[in-house]
Design a protein around this motif. Structure first.
Motif, PDB file in Angstrom:
ATOM      1  N   TRP A 262       0.855  -1.194   0.000  1.00  0.00           N
ATOM      2  CA  TRP A 262       0.000   0.000   0.000  1.00  0.00           C
ATOM      3  C   TRP A 262       0.885   1.236   0.000  1.00  0.00           C
ATOM      4  O   TRP A 262       1.895   1.297   0.710  1.00  0.00           O
ATOM      5  CB  TRP A 262      -0.894  -0.002   1.240  1.00  0.00           C
ATOM      6  CG  TRP A 262      -1.831   1.170   1.359  1.00  0.00           C
ATOM      7  CD1 TRP A 262      -3.045   1.308   0.756  1.00  0.00           C
ATOM      8  CD2 TRP A 262      -1.650   2.340   2.168  1.00  0.00           C
ATOM      9  NE1 TRP A 262      -3.639   2.489   1.127  1.00  0.00           N
ATOM     10  CE2 TRP A 262      -2.797   3.150   1.999  1.00  0.00           C
ATOM     11  CE3 TRP A 262      -0.636   2.783   3.012  1.00  0.00           C
ATOM     12  CZ2 TRP A 262      -2.953   4.369   2.645  1.00  0.00           C
ATOM     13  CZ3 TRP A 262      -0.778   3.999   3.657  1.00  0.00           C
ATOM     14  CH2 TRP A 262      -1.930   4.793   3.470  1.00  0.00           C
ATOM     15  N   LYS A 263       0.540   2.197  -0.813  1.00  0.00           N
ATOM     16  CA  LYS A 263       1.258   3.464  -0.842  1.00  0.00           C
ATOM     17  C   LYS A 263       0.334   4.592  -0.409  1.00  0.00           C
ATOM     18  O   LYS A 263      -0.825   4.661  -0.847  1.00  0.00           O
ATOM     19  CB  LYS A 263       1.821   3.741  -2.235  1.00  0.00           C
ATOM     20  CG  LYS A 263       3.015   2.871  -2.594  1.00  0.00           C
ATOM     21  CD  LYS A 263       3.666   3.324  -3.887  1.00  0.00           C
ATOM     22  CE  LYS A 263       4.906   2.485  -4.182  1.00  0.00           C
ATOM     23  NZ  LYS A 263       5.587   2.939  -5.427  1.00  0.00           N
ATOM     24  N   VAL A 302      -4.513  -1.960   5.564  1.00  0.00           N
ATOM     25  CA  VAL A 302      -3.689  -1.518   4.434  1.00  0.00           C
ATOM     26  C   VAL A 302      -2.451  -2.394   4.315  1.00  0.00           C
ATOM     27  O   VAL A 302      -1.941  -2.915   5.300  1.00  0.00           O
ATOM     28  CB  VAL A 302      -3.292  -0.032   4.564  1.00  0.00           C
ATOM     29  CG1 VAL A 302      -4.526   0.849   4.510  1.00  0.00           C
ATOM     30  CG2 VAL A 302      -2.509   0.218   5.854  1.00  0.00           C
ATOM     31  N   GLY A 303      -2.005  -2.570   3.090  1.00  0.00           N
ATOM     32  CA  GLY A 303      -0.848  -3.422   2.845  1.00  0.00           C
ATOM     33  C   GLY A 303      -1.195  -4.888   3.020  1.00  0.00           C
ATOM     34  O   GLY A 303      -2.349  -5.260   3.262  1.00  0.00           O
ATOM     35  N   ASN A 304      -0.183  -5.735   2.874  1.00  0.00           N
ATOM     36  CA  ASN A 304      -0.368  -7.169   3.046  1.00  0.00           C
ATOM     37  C   ASN A 304      -0.364  -7.530   4.528  1.00  0.00           C
ATOM     38  O   ASN A 304       0.454  -7.020   5.297  1.00  0.00           O
ATOM     39  CB  ASN A 304       0.738  -7.937   2.329  1.00  0.00           C
ATOM     40  CG  ASN A 304       0.603  -7.836   0.820  1.00  0.00           C
ATOM     41  OD1 ASN A 304      -0.453  -8.105   0.261  1.00  0.00           O
ATOM     42  ND2 ASN A 304       1.684  -7.434   0.146  1.00  0.00           N
ATOM     43  N   VAL A 305      -1.274  -8.401   4.918  1.00  0.00           N
ATOM     44  CA  VAL A 305      -1.290  -8.898   6.294  1.00  0.00           C
ATOM     45  C   VAL A 305      -0.012  -9.699   6.527  1.00  0.00           C
ATOM     46  O   VAL A 305       0.362 -10.564   5.726  1.00  0.00           O
ATOM     47  CB  VAL A 305      -2.525  -9.777   6.543  1.00  0.00           C
ATOM     48  CG1 VAL A 305      -2.478 -10.389   7.945  1.00  0.00           C
ATOM     49  CG2 VAL A 305      -3.809  -8.959   6.361  1.00  0.00           C
ATOM     50  N   CYS A 306       0.678  -9.418   7.618  1.00  0.00           N
ATOM     51  CA  CYS A 306       1.916 -10.129   7.956  1.00  0.00           C
ATOM     52  C   CYS A 306       1.592 -11.337   8.844  1.00  0.00           C
ATOM     53  O   CYS A 306       0.455 -11.528   9.257  1.00  0.00           O
ATOM     54  CB  CYS A 306       2.864  -9.197   8.697  1.00  0.00           C
ATOM     55  SG  CYS A 306       3.208  -7.637   7.856  1.00  0.00           S
ATOM     56  N   MET A 307       2.616 -12.129   9.147  1.00  0.00           N
ATOM     57  CA  MET A 307       2.388 -13.293   9.986  1.00  0.00           C
ATOM     58  C   MET A 307       1.891 -12.915  11.377  1.00  0.00           C
ATOM     59  O   MET A 307       0.976 -13.539  11.909  1.00  0.00           O
ATOM     60  CB  MET A 307       3.673 -14.118  10.115  1.00  0.00           C
ATOM     61  CG  MET A 307       3.502 -15.382  10.951  1.00  0.00           C
ATOM     62  SD  MET A 307       5.025 -16.330  11.125  1.00  0.00           S
ATOM     63  CE  MET A 307       5.279 -16.881   9.432  1.00  0.00           C
ATOM     64  N   ASP A 308       2.470 -11.863  11.959  1.00  0.00           N
ATOM     65  CA  ASP A 308       2.177 -11.512  13.341  1.00  0.00           C
ATOM     66  C   ASP A 308       1.570 -10.122  13.510  1.00  0.00           C
ATOM     67  O   ASP A 308       1.255  -9.731  14.632  1.00  0.00           O
ATOM     68  CB  ASP A 308       3.463 -11.573  14.174  1.00  0.00           C
ATOM     69  CG  ASP A 308       4.239 -12.856  13.940  1.00  0.00           C
ATOM     70  OD1 ASP A 308       3.691 -13.925  14.241  1.00  0.00           O
ATOM     71  OD2 ASP A 308       5.373 -12.777  13.426  1.00  0.00           O
ATOM     72  N   MET A 309       1.435  -9.390  12.424  1.00  0.00           N
ATOM     73  CA  MET A 309       0.959  -8.017  12.495  1.00  0.00           C
ATOM     74  C   MET A 309       0.093  -7.696  11.286  1.00  0.00           C
ATOM     75  O   MET A 309       0.266  -8.282  10.211  1.00  0.00           O
ATOM     76  CB  MET A 309       2.136  -7.035  12.498  1.00  0.00           C
ATOM     77  CG  MET A 309       2.900  -6.937  13.804  1.00  0.00           C
ATOM     78  SD  MET A 309       2.110  -5.731  14.893  1.00  0.00           S
ATOM     79  CE  MET A 309       3.125  -5.899  16.357  1.00  0.00           C
ATOM     80  N   LEU A 310      -0.810  -6.762  11.484  1.00  0.00           N
ATOM     81  CA  LEU A 310      -1.482  -6.132  10.347  1.00  0.00           C
ATOM     82  C   LEU A 310      -1.577  -4.643  10.632  1.00  0.00           C
ATOM     83  O   LEU A 310      -1.508  -4.203  11.783  1.00  0.00           O
ATOM     84  CB  LEU A 310      -2.843  -6.769  10.074  1.00  0.00           C
ATOM     85  CG  LEU A 310      -3.941  -6.746  11.138  1.00  0.00           C
ATOM     86  CD1 LEU A 310      -4.710  -5.424  11.115  1.00  0.00           C
ATOM     87  CD2 LEU A 310      -4.915  -7.895  10.904  1.00  0.00           C
TER      88      LEU A 310
END
Length: 358
Positions: A262-263, A302-310
């Motif tokens: 996401w920008k 926003v952006g890609n969901v991470c393993m441990d964070m969004l």
């Protein structure tokens, strides 16, 4: 940090609503597979027993063993027993749902080896879902088998593939016709009639005239029946909350998350939440396809969901680090949240990982 709150008083409401709409002679089978749809299998099952559930059902033997070890004595069906767990099933006094010749013959041999007679079993037929179950062409084989002294046939059942589909449903009508044929065949051949059941949660609402001797309720006990007008009669039991770990000031043109997912089109405030796809919030919820609630306001992921964070955009929301964030609950439900990710309440509920406290 993260918590899945379970409101058992809402389970009480859902159970009583369903029971109120059943015939007095119709039993209710409480389906508590997959950790009671991602909640807490033991607490959930014990509450159902207190409420008067007639029997319980799980998917696999290990789930039933866990309930037995917690002290639950209510009859427990195992929908999909595997051959290598039949001994454990027998030891825990669980009731197998037999769905193939090989499985039935294996269990028969096990019972005979142990000198056991009149062991409770259930027979599953495939009427069109094409998951597991005896074929219609195997009815006579089943009828010949169930007279063996080692078996006590408790129920015969099948499963509708589209029970929530608006009526008339050609798929459901065909399956109902097939199940009626199965019921007639068994009724003519058995001196001690088994009980028959066809309906799951949605079916209870859509086909009240087909309750037969029992119904199987799983997701409806959690507050969902797969149609908005039915869901309105139920109360969601689960509420998933987290808190803001950190807030970043992101300048116009800067990116957020892996692969510059996401920008920022303007100077923005981005909040980091301490849960991700390892906790059941998959990548399909990212890139502004879903949102969470902060102080009653929608904050898009926003952006890609991470393993441990969004990460969520809180530019227009007055909030600070440590503030509570709601992913779903009473008003903004698991079904609402799941639909944003192109999936269903079943998936989001059962996906909630063990790091999230119940």
């Amino acid at each position: 940090m993260n918590a899945l709150h379970l409101y058992l008083q809402n389970l009480d409401h859902n159970y009583r609503y369903i029971r109120k709409h059943l015939q007095p002679s119709t039993q209710c089978i409480g389906v508590v597979k997959a950790a009671a749809y991602g909640s807490h299998s033991i607490a959930f099952a014990k509450r159902l027993v207190e409420l008067g559930i007639d029997s319980l059902a799980v998917a696999y033997t290990e789930e039933g063993v866990q309930l037995r070890e917690s002290g639950i004595l209510t009859p427990i069906m195992v929908f999909y027993p595997q051959k290598d767990t039949l001994q454990s099933l027998l030891h825990a006094d669980l009731e197998p749902c037999l769905y193939s010749k090989e499985l039935m013959e294996t269990f028969e041999s096990l019972l005979n080896q142990n000198g056991i007679q009149n062991y409770p079993i259930h027979i599953k037929y495939n009427t069109g879902l094409h998951r597991v179950g005896f074929a219609l062409e195997e009815i006579n084989w089943v009828l010949d088998k169930i007279v063996a002294p080692c078996f006590q046939l408790k129920t015969v059942y099948s499963h509708l593939a589209a029970s929530e589909e608006k009526r008339p449903s050609s798929q459901c009508d065909l399956q109902i016709q097939r199940f009626q044929h199965i019921r007639e065949q068994h009724s003519h051949s058995n001196k001690n009639l088994p009980k028959f059941h066809l309906l799951n949660s949605s079916g209870v609402f859509n086909y009240p005239e087909l309750q037969f001797d029992a119904v199987r309720c799983g997701i409806a006990l959690h507050g969902f029946a797969n149609r908005p007008e039915w869901d309105q009669q139920l109360k969601p039991i689960a509420e998933l909350e987290t808190h803001i770990s950190q807030i970043h000031e992101v300048h116009e043109g800067e990116s957020v998350g892996y692969d510059q997912g996401w920008k920022a089109s303007k100077n923005s405030r981005i909040a980091c939440l301490p849960l991700g796809h390892a906790d059941g919030i998959g990548r399909h919820y990212g890139n502004q396809r879903s949102s969470v609630q902060i102080h009653g306001n929608q904050a898009p992921v926003v952006g890609n969901v991470c393993m441990d964070m969004l990460m969520v955009d809180v530019t227009e929301i007055q909030c600070k680090e440590g503030d509570r964030v709601l992913l779903f609950g009473k008003d903004y439900t698991a079904s609402d949240f799941a639909s944003q990710g192109g999936t269903i309440s079943y998936e989001i509920l059962t996906a909630i990982g063990p790091r999230i406290k119940r």
